[in-house]
Write a protein that holds these residues in place. Structure first.
Motif, PDB file in Angstrom:
ATOM      1  N   THR A 247       0.699  -1.122   0.108  1.00 59.46           N
ATOM      2  CA  THR A 247       0.010   0.056   0.082  1.00 59.46           C
ATOM      3  C   THR A 247       1.015   1.274  -0.054  1.00 59.46           C
ATOM      4  OG1 THR A 247      -1.739  -1.109   1.228  1.00 59.46           O
ATOM      5  CG2 THR A 247      -1.711   1.284   1.344  1.00 59.46           C
ATOM      6  N   LEU A 248       1.858   1.117   0.953  1.00 61.64           N
ATOM      7  CA  LEU A 248       2.477   2.322   0.998  1.00 61.64           C
ATOM      8  C   LEU A 248       3.602   2.776  -0.265  1.00 61.64           C
ATOM      9  CD1 LEU A 248       4.329   2.150   4.617  1.00 61.64           C
ATOM     10  CD2 LEU A 248       2.678   3.684   3.691  1.00 61.64           C
ATOM     11  N   PHE A 249       3.980   1.930  -0.869  1.00 60.73           N
ATOM     12  CA  PHE A 249       4.535   1.794  -2.282  1.00 60.73           C
ATOM     13  C   PHE A 249       3.757   2.274  -3.331  1.00 60.73           C
ATOM     14  CE2 PHE A 249       8.056   0.005   0.219  1.00 60.73           C
ATOM     15  CZ  PHE A 249       9.060   0.851   0.306  1.00 60.73           C
ATOM     16  N   ASN A 250       2.601   1.522  -3.297  1.00 64.47           N
ATOM     17  CA  ASN A 250       1.548   2.181  -4.464  1.00 64.47           C
ATOM     18  C   ASN A 250       1.164   3.560  -4.150  1.00 64.47           C
ATOM     19  OD1 ASN A 250       0.827  -0.108  -6.344  1.00 64.47           O
ATOM     20  ND2 ASN A 250       0.802  -1.364  -4.544  1.00 64.47           N
ATOM     21  N   ALA A 251       0.981   3.891  -3.121  1.00 66.79           N
ATOM     22  CA  ALA A 251       0.784   5.187  -2.692  1.00 66.79           C
ATOM     23  C   ALA A 251       1.653   6.301  -3.006  1.00 66.79           C
ATOM     24  CB  ALA A 251       0.178   5.311  -1.357  1.00 66.79           C
ATOM     25  N   THR A 252       3.021   5.853  -3.178  1.00 70.72           N
ATOM     26  CA  THR A 252       4.123   6.757  -3.023  1.00 70.72           C
ATOM     27  C   THR A 252       3.884   7.753  -4.612  1.00 70.72           C
ATOM     28  OG1 THR A 252       5.563   5.502  -1.753  1.00 70.72           O
ATOM     29  CG2 THR A 252       6.730   6.973  -3.259  1.00 70.72           C
ATOM     30  N   PRO A 253       3.855   6.901  -5.777  1.00 74.17           N
ATOM     31  CA  PRO A 253       3.727   7.998  -6.692  1.00 74.17           C
ATOM     32  C   PRO A 253       2.551   8.541  -6.708  1.00 74.17           C
ATOM     33  CG  PRO A 253       3.407   5.667  -7.407  1.00 74.17           C
ATOM     34  CD  PRO A 253       3.859   5.442  -5.925  1.00 74.17           C
TER      35      PRO A 253
ATOM     36  N   PRO B  76      13.529   2.691  -3.439  1.00 75.18           N
ATOM     37  CA  PRO B  76      12.089   3.046  -3.332  1.00 75.18           C
ATOM     38  C   PRO B  76      11.927   3.859  -1.918  1.00 75.18           C
ATOM     39  CG  PRO B  76      12.515   0.752  -3.807  1.00 75.18           C
ATOM     40  CD  PRO B  76      13.562   1.218  -3.519  1.00 75.18           C
ATOM     41  N   ASN B  77      12.620   3.551  -1.076  1.00 76.02           N
ATOM     42  CA  ASN B  77      12.556   4.383   0.125  1.00 76.02           C
ATOM     43  C   ASN B  77      12.746   5.724   0.298  1.00 76.02           C
ATOM     44  OD1 ASN B  77      11.957   1.919   1.633  1.00 76.02           O
ATOM     45  ND2 ASN B  77      14.162   1.422   1.948  1.00 76.02           N
ATOM     46  N   LEU B  78      13.695   6.082  -0.763  1.00 74.96           N
ATOM     47  CA  LEU B  78      13.977   7.792  -0.743  1.00 74.96           C
ATOM     48  C   LEU B  78      12.500   8.081  -1.280  1.00 74.96           C
ATOM     49  CD1 LEU B  78      16.737   8.433  -0.538  1.00 74.96           C
ATOM     50  CD2 LEU B  78      16.687   8.807  -3.074  1.00 74.96           C
ATOM     51  N   PHE B  79      11.973   7.559  -2.281  1.00 75.92           N
ATOM     52  CA  PHE B  79      10.725   8.245  -2.679  1.00 75.92           C
ATOM     53  C   PHE B  79       9.642   8.220  -1.844  1.00 75.92           C
ATOM     54  CE2 PHE B  79      12.984   7.183  -6.477  1.00 75.92           C
ATOM     55  CZ  PHE B  79      12.982   8.383  -7.429  1.00 75.92           C
ATOM     56  N   LEU B  80       9.587   6.969  -0.918  1.00 78.58           N
ATOM     57  CA  LEU B  80       8.735   7.084   0.057  1.00 78.58           C
ATOM     58  C   LEU B  80       8.617   7.972   1.143  1.00 78.58           C
ATOM     59  CD1 LEU B  80       6.337   5.560   1.549  1.00 78.58           C
ATOM     60  CD2 LEU B  80       7.726   3.894   2.492  1.00 78.58           C
ATOM     61  N   SER B  81       9.987   8.437   1.542  1.00 79.20           N
ATOM     62  CA  SER B  81      10.274   9.487   2.628  1.00 79.20           C
ATOM     63  C   SER B  81       9.852  10.666   2.009  1.00 79.20           C
ATOM     64  CB  SER B  81      11.903   9.403   2.808  1.00 79.20           C
ATOM     65  OG  SER B  81      12.376   8.080   3.040  1.00 79.20           O
ATOM     66  N   LEU B  82      10.093  10.799   0.724  1.00 83.68           N
ATOM     67  CA  LEU B  82       9.879  12.251   0.154  1.00 83.68           C
ATOM     68  C   LEU B  82       8.331  12.366  -0.066  1.00 83.68           C
ATOM     69  CD1 LEU B  82      10.872  14.688  -1.316  1.00 83.68           C
ATOM     70  CD2 LEU B  82      10.338  13.642  -3.601  1.00 83.68           C
ATOM     71  N   ALA B  83       7.734  11.320  -0.100  1.00 84.25           N
ATOM     72  CA  ALA B  83       6.184  11.277  -0.131  1.00 84.25           C
ATOM     73  C   ALA B  83       5.422  11.502   1.266  1.00 84.25           C
ATOM     74  CB  ALA B  83       5.583  10.181  -1.132  1.00 84.25           C
ATOM     75  N   ALA B  84       6.190  11.130   2.068  1.00 88.34           N
ATOM     76  CA  ALA B  84       5.640  11.198   3.387  1.00 88.34           C
ATOM     77  C   ALA B  84       5.775  12.775   4.022  1.00 88.34           C
ATOM     78  CB  ALA B  84       6.326  10.164   4.340  1.00 88.34           C
TER      79      ALA B  84
ATOM     80  N   ALA C 127      -4.361   9.417  -1.503  1.00 85.25           N
ATOM     81  CA  ALA C 127      -3.372   8.484  -2.082  1.00 85.25           C
ATOM     82  C   ALA C 127      -3.067   7.296  -1.524  1.00 85.25           C
ATOM     83  CB  ALA C 127      -2.054   9.306  -2.329  1.00 85.25           C
ATOM     84  N   LEU C 128      -3.158   7.206  -0.243  1.00 84.79           N
ATOM     85  CA  LEU C 128      -3.215   6.118   0.440  1.00 84.79           C
ATOM     86  C   LEU C 128      -4.458   5.118   0.228  1.00 84.79           C
ATOM     87  CD1 LEU C 128      -1.544   7.108   3.951  1.00 84.79           C
ATOM     88  CD2 LEU C 128      -0.792   5.620   2.354  1.00 84.79           C
ATOM     89  N   PHE C 129      -5.599   5.718   0.277  1.00 87.26           N
ATOM     90  CA  PHE C 129      -6.664   4.970   0.111  1.00 87.26           C
ATOM     91  C   PHE C 129      -6.701   4.353  -1.217  1.00 87.26           C
ATOM     92  CE2 PHE C 129     -11.064   5.099  -1.741  1.00 87.26           C
ATOM     93  CZ  PHE C 129     -11.817   4.396  -0.622  1.00 87.26           C
ATOM     94  N   PHE C 130      -6.352   5.145  -2.464  1.00 83.52           N
ATOM     95  CA  PHE C 130      -6.208   4.255  -3.628  1.00 83.52           C
ATOM     96  C   PHE C 130      -4.935   3.282  -3.667  1.00 83.52           C
ATOM     97  CE2 PHE C 130      -8.475   8.346  -4.718  1.00 83.52           C
ATOM     98  CZ  PHE C 130      -9.934   7.988  -4.873  1.00 83.52           C
ATOM     99  N   GLY C 131      -3.895   3.870  -3.206  1.00 79.29           N
ATOM    100  CA  GLY C 131      -2.822   2.838  -2.875  1.00 79.29           C
ATOM    101  C   GLY C 131      -3.232   1.531  -2.444  1.00 79.29           C
ATOM    102  N   PHE C 132      -3.971   1.462  -1.405  1.00 78.10           N
ATOM    103  CA  PHE C 132      -4.485   0.324  -0.949  1.00 78.10           C
ATOM    104  C   PHE C 132      -5.165  -0.575  -1.845  1.00 78.10           C
ATOM    105  CE2 PHE C 132      -8.159  -1.836   1.056  1.00 78.10           C
ATOM    106  CZ  PHE C 132      -7.376  -2.590   1.854  1.00 78.10           C
TER     107      PHE C 132
END
Lengths: 288, 540
Positions: A13-19, A122-130, A226-231
């Protein structure tokens, strides 16, 4: 199964929500400034392509190219809508088609054998998105740029009366929007797939836009969207991986083809439920 | 300043010419405002007052002419409101006021933001300064973190003045500042402005209300059809002279200036102060009954709160109120454009609450929308098509599925002649956009009454019209009323309401707070109800 399955679902979910979240921040910036931006879809694809192509040389070059390309195409969208007075939907659609066609052609010419790159974590992008949603809330609420951006998004004529030219905040907002969305694309090619395939944005720009509306044009809300749809992206993937089967009324509901629709069906349902309750920035609906 | 320079003018505009496509808004106009004066610019709608003000504020660039502020020529450097603000000019505009979704603080700071590192806003000092100014302007209990749209129109206007002063304006421009205010609010605004003038601010305001000019200004510049028509010292002139200057040679048969309600006496056989006062008392059965109607907007806020009102055949009931008190929502609920949440509406005793708009039209309801550009007309449609809209189903327009251009054209040509719509040869086929406001409104009014309706809901029927066009509307409505039409007249112009109505209903905050016979209603009395200073139960 059991806990492992759940953990996989959360991570996915987190990684799908990132982009989605990165692109949605671009959507918030542009739309809060009063410029409809359906070009998010194209910007994602652009970022994916440019990031991959220049990333073949060096990661640093890749990232730099993503930012520059996003800013340039954002500038183009700003120019078309603000200076050339083009309808923003038409401009966005044009950019989407242009980018889709151009990247497909260039990909065939430049790397027909389907190269792969090491890319970025990917964690880099995830942190940025957070972090980005919080940064954006602060910028919009507490800085001069943010105030002016909101003002021109609500009523450009009133802003002009207050001594502000709407041009600068809008250009800035749409360029930043392009950068955010192309970083979202860079995630897809540089951190997720490690390659570029045609049309790999696959509607994520539109879903990000849905997240913006779902979040009522608020950065945190949009990130939530984004999290909702990422889920649902994650759920669909997990169901396919686990080869879960559901037959009902003679329909194979867990067919990969139907499951692929799940995030989009949820997008539609979510938007129907917020319609009438979300108030967009006033100038969005006043474009002639 | 050299020896032969003229007395100090805060504002001097010379030979200003400004053309818009198809119109010359200002032609060789001169305006001289002494420093520290309370100066009025008057003229009819379309006389070029607002254009002149907007040039001074940098929103429009003149085609030719020169602008001086405090003796310094600024013609070449006045390209935007930002330039005007830099030169100490502030403006309170009629339409583009505060941004509703921003707070008071954000609105005031916008464009003059105090910032620290990285463009982060530094509000503390600014808030202190705003409170100082608010005290000076006697704005009581201003919460700077309140959204601007939660303030009344009058309070928003004061915040706009505060915003101008915050930027250090010493010349304040106001465009029709009292157009949407109750009399008491207007009075309070002028008190505030007079205080500013005493402290040295130059105030320049545009209006068409002569009473305000006579009561408050020091000097007056009159514009007529885009040109200078005269300059006066207020103390040395009077209303009649100003009026004459304003509307020029358009006199009636008795040599009196043509004014909206003026010469009905000899042409229509009325005597007395108002049209309504000369009518026999209205009696008979009720035409429209509104019973406890509540309307909620899209956010489910009650915008009309259990309104009750009755209208007789052949009666005009005026609905007064400060702008945004629920008038539009009530009007739209009667038309069927908004859903009634609670309550009932009856037309001649039968309920129409749940009827569609088309059904109501069929039963004899007609409508003059308040904004002829947005909802009254489709500007790119031809005059004929606009005139047909809403009647296309009727039998004498051909009925059926198809529209019938020859019939439409015939009806339209007849209307053009009957109402003297000024239009070129090809008239009926040109787009409505190319007509003047007055002629557009003639079409909207003619369309509303052409099928002999029983009830007319008229919203701001003379907004933005010049005297002649307004007169036309009044006479047409009066004519139709005498043939039995009942009219519900929604207007922000109190004079209009008092002149035309048999009874006046006042709305405040979504409620009908009182209904008075016009004979017992004074502007002060109505103003007190409009602002909530008087409150009480509804009486019929």
């Amino acid at each position: 199964m059991g806990n492992g399955w759940l953990m996989a679902l959360v991570t996915s979910t987190l990684f799908n929500a990132t982009p989605l979240a990165l692109a949605a921040m671009g959507g918030v910036l542009s739309e809060r400034a009063g410029v409809v931006n359906i070009a998010l879809e194209g910007f994602i694809l652009l970022g994916a392509f440019v990031g991959f192509y220049f990333g073949l040389h060096s990661v640093f070059m890749g990232v730099l190219a993503v930012v520059v390309a996003g800013a340039l195409f954002g500038l183009l969208h700003a120019f078309f809508t603000q200076k050339a007075r083009m309808n923003p939907v038409v401009s966005g659609l044009g950019l989407n088609l242009l980018i889709a066609g151009a990247t497909r052609y260039l990909a065939l010419r430049l790397f027909p054998q389907g190269d792969h790159i090491a890319g970025l974590s990917p964690n880099l992008f995830l942190s940025l998105a957070a972090v980005l949603p919080f940064l954006l809330v602060f910028t919009l609420q507490q800085t001069k740029f943010g105030l002016r951006l909101r003002a021109v998004g609500e009523n450009p004529e009133s802003a002009r009366m207050a001594g502000i030219s709407p041009i600068l905040p809008r250009y800035m907002a749409v360029m930043l929007s392009g950068i955010c969305a192309s970083i979202a694309g860079a995630y897809l090619s540089m951190a997720d797939a490690h390659t570029f395939t045609s049309d790999m944005s696959a509607g994520k720009g539109y879903v990000a836009l849905a997240a913006v509306i779902f979040g009522k044009w608020n950065p945190l809300g949009a990130a939530g969207g984004a999290l909702f749809f990422g889920f649902f992206y994650a759920l669909q993937t997990q169901l396919q991986i686990n080869q879960y089967h559901l037959n009902w009324l003679g329909v194979e509901w867990t067919s990969p083809f139907l499951l692929d629709c799940l995030p989009y069906v949820m997008t539609l349902l979510a938007l129907v439920s917020v319609i009438g309750r979300a108030t967009p920035p006033a100038a969005l609906s006043q474009e002639e | 300043m050299n020896a032969n320079s003229p007395p100090e003018y805060a504002v001097r505009m010379e030979n200003i010419t400004k053309r818009f496509p198809g119109v010359v808004a200002n032609q060789q106009v001169a305006l001289r405002v002494q420093a520290g004066a309370f100066h009025a610019v008057i003229g009819e709608n379309g006389a070029g007052k607002s254009t002149l003000l907007n040039i001074l504020y940098g929103r429009y660039q003149p085609d030719s002419g020169r602008v001086f502020l405090h003796g310094q020529e600024v013609t070449q450097s006045l390209h935007s409101p930002a330039d005007a603000i830099r030169n100490g000019v502030g403006m309170v505009s009629q339409h583009y006021a505060l941004i509703p979704a921003l707070t008071v603080l954000e609105n005031v700071l916008l464009g003059a933001e105090p910032t620290g590192f990285g463009g982060v806003l530094k509000c503390r000092a600014a808030i202190t300064r705003i409170h100082e100014l608010a005290n000076q302007l006697q704005i009581a209990s201003l919460d700077v973190n309140q959204r601007a749209d939660t303030l009344s129109i009058a309070a928003q206007q004061k915040v706009e003045i505060l915003k101008a002063l915050y930027r250090g304006a010493n010349i304040l421009l106001l465009d029709e500042p009292t157009a949407t205010l109750a009399p008491q609010e207007a009075e309070s605004l002028f008190t505030l402005l007079r205080n500013l003038v005493e402290k040295g601010t130059t105030v320049l305001f545009v209006t068409h209300k002569l009473r305000e000019v006579m009561a408050h200004s020091h000097a007056v510049t009159v514009l007529r059809a885009g040109q200078n028509a005269g300059d006066f010292i207020t103390a040395e002139t009077n209303e009649a002279e100003l009026l004459h200057c304003m509307i020029g040679a358009r006199l009636n048969s008795a040599g009196q200036p043509l004014i909206p309600f003026g010469d009905v006496t000899e042409t229509e056989g009325y005597a007395g102060d108002t049209w309504a006062a000369t009518r026999p008392a209205v009696s008979g059965s009720p035409l429209l009954q509104i019973e406890g109607v509540t309307v909620r907007n899209s956010r489910r806020v009650e915008v009309v709160k259990s309104a009750t009102l009755e209208l007789m055949h052949g009666e005009i009931v005026g609905v007064a109120g400060v702008d945004g008190s629920g008038q539009r929502d009530l009007a739209e609920a009667i038309l069927g454009l908004q859903t009634v949440s609670i309550g009932k509406i009856f037309l001649e005793g039968s309920e129409i609450t749940d009827d569609t708009v088309a059904q109501r039209y069929q039963k004899g309801v007609a409508y003059i929308p308040e904004d002829r550009h947005r909802s009254g007309m489709i500007l790119d449609f031809s005059v004929t098509e606009n005139y047909t809209l809403g009647h296309h189903r009727e039998a004498n327009w051909g009925g059926g599925t198809l529209i019938h251009p020859p019939i439409m054209t015939a009806h339209t040509v007849a209307m053009i002649q009957q109402y003297d719509v000024r239009i070129s040869e090809l008239g009926a086929l040109i787009p409505a956009r190319s007509l003047s406001g007055g002629n557009q409104q003639k079409i909207v009014v003619a369309r509303a009454i052409q099928s002999a309706p029983k009830l007319l809901v008229a919203c701001q029927p003379t907004r933005g019209l010049d005297v002649e066009a307004a007169r036309f509307v009044y006479r047409t409505l009066e004519q139709a009323r005498r043939e039995g039409l009942g009219i519900l007249l929604f207007s922000l112009d109190l004079e209009e309401i008092l002149q035309l109505s048999d009874r006046v209903a006042v709305m405040f905050n979504g409620k009908i707070v009182t209904v008075l016979p016009t004979a017992q209603a004074t502007p002060e009395e109505i103003g007190a109800w409009m602002t909530g200073a008087k409150a009480g139960g509804t009486e019929a």
